[in-house]
Design a protein around this motif. Structure first.
Motif, short mmCIF file in Angstrom:
data_model
loop_
_atom_site.label_atom_id
_atom_site.label_comp_id
_atom_site.label_asym_id
_atom_site.label_seq_id
_atom_site.Cartn_x
_atom_site.Cartn_y
_atom_site.Cartn_z
N ARG A 181 6.96 3.69 4.17
CA ARG A 181 5.51 3.36 4.00
C ARG A 181 4.68 3.83 5.38
O ARG A 181 5.42 4.33 6.30
N ILE A 196 6.67 1.02 -2.62
CA ILE A 196 7.78 2.10 -2.77
C ILE A 196 9.10 1.63 -2.27
O ILE A 196 10.17 2.08 -2.29
N CYS A 198 -6.79 1.47 4.26
CA CYS A 198 -6.54 0.80 2.83
C CYS A 198 -7.39 -0.64 3.02
O CYS A 198 -7.04 -1.15 4.17
N ARG A 203 7.83 -4.14 -4.14
CA ARG A 203 7.43 -4.34 -5.55
C ARG A 203 7.69 -5.90 -5.88
O ARG A 203 6.73 -6.36 -6.51
N TYR A 207 0.54 4.18 6.44
CA TYR A 207 -0.82 3.84 6.21
C TYR A 207 -1.47 3.19 7.28
O TYR A 207 -0.91 2.79 8.19
N TYR A 226 1.00 -1.17 -0.05
CA TYR A 226 -0.10 0.02 0.20
C TYR A 226 0.86 1.32 -0.07
O TYR A 226 0.42 2.32 -0.18
N GLY A 227 1.98 1.22 0.45
CA GLY A 227 3.02 1.96 0.12
C GLY A 227 2.86 3.41 1.12
O GLY A 227 3.20 3.23 2.53
N THR A 245 -7.99 -1.07 -2.34
CA THR A 245 -7.12 0.27 -2.51
C THR A 245 -5.88 0.00 -3.48
O THR A 245 -5.35 -1.36 -3.40
N PRO A 246 -5.65 0.71 -4.45
CA PRO A 246 -4.54 0.34 -5.18
C PRO A 246 -3.26 0.22 -4.75
O PRO A 246 -2.83 1.07 -3.72
N LEU A 247 -2.48 -0.56 -4.97
CA LEU A 247 -1.07 -0.86 -4.56
C LEU A 247 -0.19 0.01 -5.20
O LEU A 247 -0.05 0.29 -6.48
N ASN A 248 0.61 0.61 -4.32
CA ASN A 248 1.72 1.56 -4.73
C ASN A 248 3.04 1.19 -3.97
O ASN A 248 3.45 1.96 -3.13
#
Length: 314
Positions: free
Chosen positions: A272, A143, A134, A148, A274, A125-126, A138-141
């Protein structure tokens, strides 16, 4: 009885696997562990007597080896990974080959009837939106290199199907293969032995979960696989979306003389930040058994006899 069901656990001698494997054996599963024992751990010694356990000293990237092992396996639980942002940043080649490429290759040799329960990380979730939880939509992002590779591997598993993915919160608690680099474990260790912690970017928040509740979630997924399959689930404590400063404040209640301070001149390499909702899996009946304070007290007890850098992953 589950004697005929065979489960393959890669990384089964690790932090989570050392608790999961005995639990699976207790439920009468046949279990094969593949682990390269890179940390020289002896965490499975206490269960070597069990005739339903097979241990292979091998690498999760050795597809010739795995191809020989999976023919009668019902469920695969891929735990083998380089875990954490610092370790993966330090060793990017192995982070990708272990965390991502091995999962792709594993999916390629399994037939579609074989199930996968894939524990990953919610660090994908970044950096979240302030005050907004989240959830699994929720879009995964991610970092970090770690985030990744794990997000990419989760996509591979979900696209393959017949699977469950668990997005784990930051794990804490004791294990036969102990880790001191995890945030709660690290801060509690420093509180006990150093009596102080310097915190960088102390308002960054994340979610937490006890290692035994991770195992509980995996067992829950095995039991309820058919109506959970082909979904991702956050696995964490609803009441433990905490900043690092809030975490220190809780630890302080249990360690006499512990002080902490924030240093605004430094930074945390793990950026991160969140908060996470775990309602999706809890709505199905899963409920964690251990609070954050349970884990802190357990860790304090363990630190009466643990003081060794061998328990760090980095």
């Amino acid at each position: 009885m589950n004697e005929r069901q065979h489960i393959l656990v890669t990384g089964g001698a690790g932090y989570i696997g050392s608790i999961l494997v005995p639990a699976l054996l207790h439920l009468n599963y046949r279990v094969t562990v593949v682990d390269n024992f890179m940390f020289k751990q002896t965490s499975l010694l206490g269960i070597c007597y069990n005739k339903n356990l097979t241990i292979i000293n091998g690498d999760c990237r050795d597809m010739e080896l795995l191809d020989k092992l999976v023919h009668d396996v019902s469920i695969v639980i891929p735990l083998a990974a380089l875990v954490g942002a610092p370790l993966c940043s330090k060793d990017k080649f192995n982070a990708k080959s272990i965390n991502e490429d091995s999962i792709k290759n594993l999916c390629g040799i399994l037939n579609l009837d074989q199930k996968i329960i894939y524990p990953t990380t919610n660090s994908g979730y970044g950096i979240g939106q302030k005050g907004k939880f989240c959830d699994e939509n929720t879009p995964l992002n991610p970092i970090s290199m770690y985030g990744r590779t794990k997000v990419n591997a989760e996509n591979i598993v979900l696209n393959r199907g017949n699977c469950i993915s668990y997005r784990l919160a930051t794990v804490f608690g004791t294990s036969p293969r102990m880790r001191l680099d995890l945030l709660v474990n690290d801060f509690t260790y420093r509180a006990v032995y150093d009596k102080c912690v310097t915190v960088f970017e102390g308002n960054f928040k994340r979610n937490y979960i006890h290692v035994r509740d991770v195992v509980k979630a995996i067992l829950f997924g095995i039991k309820n696989f058919n109506f959970m399959k082909d979904n991702a689930f956050n696995v964490g404590l609803e009441e433990a979306n905490l900043s690092k400063l809030e975490l220190c404040s809780i630890i302080q209640k249990h360690v006499n003389g512990f002080v902490y301070r924030e240093d605004s001149t430094g930074f945390d390499p793990d950026k991160r930040d969140y908060i996470v909702s775990n309602k999706k899996i809890m709505s199905l009946g899963y409920c964690p058994s251990f609070t954050l304070e349970d884990g802190i007290n357990e860790l304090i007890k363990s630190f009466t006899f643990i003081k060794n850098s061998q328990y760090s992953n980095v």
